[in-house]
Design a protein around this motif. Structure first.
Motif, mmCIF file in Angstrom:
data_model
loop_
_atom_site.group_PDB
_atom_site.id
_atom_site.type_symbol
_atom_site.label_atom_id
_atom_site.label_comp_id
_atom_site.label_asym_id
_atom_site.label_seq_id
_atom_site.Cartn_x
_atom_site.Cartn_y
_atom_site.Cartn_z
ATOM 1 N N ARG A 72 13.223 50.882 1.709
ATOM 2 C CA ARG A 72 12.741 50.509 3.044
ATOM 3 C C ARG A 72 13.628 51.130 4.118
ATOM 4 N NH1 ARG A 72 14.185 47.570 6.959
ATOM 5 N NH2 ARG A 72 15.935 46.659 5.864
ATOM 6 N N ARG A 73 14.935 51.033 3.932
ATOM 7 C CA ARG A 73 15.896 51.595 4.899
ATOM 8 C C ARG A 73 15.747 53.115 4.989
ATOM 9 N NH1 ARG A 73 18.317 51.549 9.435
ATOM 10 N NH2 ARG A 73 20.482 52.185 9.428
ATOM 11 N N ASN A 74 15.513 53.759 3.859
ATOM 12 C CA ASN A 74 15.323 55.206 3.835
ATOM 13 C C ASN A 74 14.085 55.605 4.649
ATOM 14 O OD1 ASN A 74 15.945 57.834 3.103
ATOM 15 N ND2 ASN A 74 14.725 57.730 1.247
ATOM 16 N N ARG A 75 12.983 54.848 4.481
ATOM 17 C CA ARG A 75 11.767 55.140 5.255
ATOM 18 C C ARG A 75 12.031 54.985 6.747
ATOM 19 N NH1 ARG A 75 9.365 52.290 1.113
ATOM 20 N NH2 ARG A 75 9.354 50.391 2.354
ATOM 21 N N GLU A 76 12.754 53.928 7.143
ATOM 22 C CA GLU A 76 13.081 53.710 8.552
ATOM 23 C C GLU A 76 13.885 54.881 9.118
ATOM 24 O OE1 GLU A 76 15.228 50.072 8.944
ATOM 25 O OE2 GLU A 76 13.476 48.820 8.566
ATOM 26 N N LEU A 77 14.879 55.317 8.374
ATOM 27 C CA LEU A 77 15.720 56.420 8.847
ATOM 28 C C LEU A 77 14.941 57.726 8.937
ATOM 29 C CD1 LEU A 77 19.025 55.613 6.938
ATOM 30 C CD2 LEU A 77 18.597 55.369 9.391
ATOM 31 N N GLU A 78 14.042 57.976 7.994
ATOM 32 C CA GLU A 78 13.207 59.182 8.057
ATOM 33 C C GLU A 78 12.316 59.161 9.291
ATOM 34 O OE1 GLU A 78 11.258 59.139 4.261
ATOM 35 O OE2 GLU A 78 12.857 60.300 3.310
ATOM 36 N N MET A 79 11.743 58.004 9.619
ATOM 37 C CA MET A 79 10.914 57.901 10.818
ATOM 38 C C MET A 79 11.748 58.113 12.069
ATOM 39 S SD MET A 79 8.039 54.948 10.029
ATOM 40 C CE MET A 79 9.221 53.614 9.978
ATOM 41 N N GLU A 80 12.954 57.563 12.090
ATOM 42 C CA GLU A 80 13.845 57.725 13.229
ATOM 43 C C GLU A 80 14.220 59.194 13.429
ATOM 44 O OE1 GLU A 80 18.248 56.180 14.600
ATOM 45 O OE2 GLU A 80 17.101 54.974 13.205
ATOM 46 N N VAL A 81 14.511 59.897 12.357
ATOM 47 C CA VAL A 81 14.854 61.320 12.445
ATOM 48 C C VAL A 81 13.673 62.114 12.989
ATOM 49 C CG1 VAL A 81 15.327 63.377 11.056
ATOM 50 C CG2 VAL A 81 16.676 61.317 10.719
ATOM 51 N N THR A 82 12.476 61.820 12.493
ATOM 52 C CA THR A 82 11.279 62.508 12.970
ATOM 53 C C THR A 82 11.088 62.266 14.464
ATOM 54 O OG1 THR A 82 10.256 62.264 10.808
ATOM 55 C CG2 THR A 82 8.782 62.747 12.652
ATOM 56 N N PHE A 83 11.252 61.031 14.890
ATOM 57 C CA PHE A 83 11.117 60.690 16.303
ATOM 58 C C PHE A 83 12.143 61.431 17.146
ATOM 59 C CE2 PHE A 83 12.559 58.128 19.902
ATOM 60 C CZ PHE A 83 11.380 58.037 20.630
ATOM 61 N N LEU A 84 13.384 61.444 16.692
ATOM 62 C CA LEU A 84 14.442 62.107 17.464
ATOM 63 C C LEU A 84 14.242 63.614 17.529
ATOM 64 C CD1 LEU A 84 17.530 60.031 16.315
ATOM 65 C CD2 LEU A 84 16.397 59.980 18.537
ATOM 66 N N LYS A 85 13.713 64.211 16.470
ATOM 67 C CA LYS A 85 13.416 65.649 16.507
ATOM 68 C C LYS A 85 12.356 65.949 17.555
ATOM 69 C CE LYS A 85 14.597 67.163 11.855
ATOM 70 N NZ LYS A 85 14.063 67.717 10.599
ATOM 71 N N LYS A 86 11.337 65.103 17.623
ATOM 72 C CA LYS A 86 10.291 65.304 18.623
ATOM 73 C C LYS A 86 10.837 65.091 20.030
ATOM 74 C CE LYS A 86 6.471 64.096 15.599
ATOM 75 N NZ LYS A 86 5.430 63.095 15.302
ATOM 76 N N ALA A 87 11.708 64.107 20.187
ATOM 77 C CA ALA A 87 12.283 63.813 21.496
ATOM 78 C C ALA A 87 13.246 64.904 21.944
ATOM 79 C CB ALA A 87 13.007 62.468 21.452
ATOM 80 N N ALA A 88 13.780 65.664 20.993
ATOM 81 C CA ALA A 88 14.746 66.700 21.345
ATOM 82 C C ALA A 88 14.094 67.862 22.080
ATOM 83 C CB ALA A 88 15.453 67.210 20.093
ATOM 84 N N LEU A 89 12.792 68.037 21.952
ATOM 85 C CA LEU A 89 12.101 69.107 22.673
ATOM 86 C C LEU A 89 11.856 68.663 24.108
ATOM 87 C CD1 LEU A 89 9.428 70.429 20.188
ATOM 88 C CD2 LEU A 89 11.405 71.625 21.074
ATOM 89 N N GLY A 90 12.368 69.397 25.030
ATOM 90 C CA GLY A 90 12.125 69.088 26.434
ATOM 91 C C GLY A 90 10.744 69.555 26.830
ATOM 92 N N SER A 91 10.343 69.278 28.048
ATOM 93 C CA SER A 91 9.017 69.686 28.502
ATOM 94 C C SER A 91 8.894 71.200 28.606
ATOM 95 C CB SER A 91 8.719 69.036 29.850
ATOM 96 O OG SER A 91 9.670 69.483 30.801
ATOM 97 N N THR A 92 10.010 71.931 28.641
ATOM 98 C CA THR A 92 9.962 73.393 28.708
ATOM 99 C C THR A 92 9.818 74.009 27.331
ATOM 100 O OG1 THR A 92 12.353 73.585 28.515
ATOM 101 C CG2 THR A 92 11.445 73.412 30.733
#
Length: 141
Positions: A72-92
């Motif tokens: 369960r913890r592994n799934r949570e961390l994988e989702m968090e990493v995916t979210f942070l990767k998407k957030a790392a892209l700025g609007s440019t």
């Protein structure tokens, strides 16, 4: 057929327990018990192998609960990493992670085609280069 052992099973077990609990080496314990050190070492290995759980043994209730929690913890961390990767892209379309540029080069250099950031895996092109820049010339061909 091998000749019968001159050591009783009780003696063997006691010798193994002494060897395992003692802070002395197996050779020292064997010397005290007037045994060949390799004989005692063999008994210890056999004992340890018997005490090992089988590789295909079922998990205990506690082990299953722990495994379920870790999954369960592994799934949570994988989702968090995916979210942070998407957030790392700025609007440019450039990576906004410190020290990285979407251009794959030096921050602020404006003549390149964006190759993508290795951290966030962005692959947008652009770069706002000047007329006649290398990217503009190659696109015109």
């Amino acid at each position: 057929m091998a000749p019968p052992s001159k050591y009783s099973p009780e003696f063997r077990e006691e010798a193994v327990q002494i060897a395992l609990r003692s802070s002395k080496t197996i050779s020292e314990v064997a010397r005290e018990l007037e045994l060949n050190s390799e004989t005692l070492r063999g008994w210890v290995k056999k004992y340890q192998k018997q005490q090992e759980p089988a590789a295909d043994a079922e998990l205990t209730v506690n082990e299953r609960a722990r495994l379920k929690e870790l999954e369960r913890r592994n799934r949570e961390l994988e989702m968090e990493v995916t979210f942070l990767k998407k957030a790392a892209l700025g609007s440019t379309g450039r990576c906004n992670i410190a020290g990285r540029t979407g251009a794959g080069g030096v921050a602020g250099w404006r003549g390149s085609v964006v190759r993508g950031c290795r951290t966030c895996r962005s692959e947008r092109s652009g770069g706002g280069g000047r007329r006649g820049s290398r990217s503009a010339r190659s696109a015109a061909r």
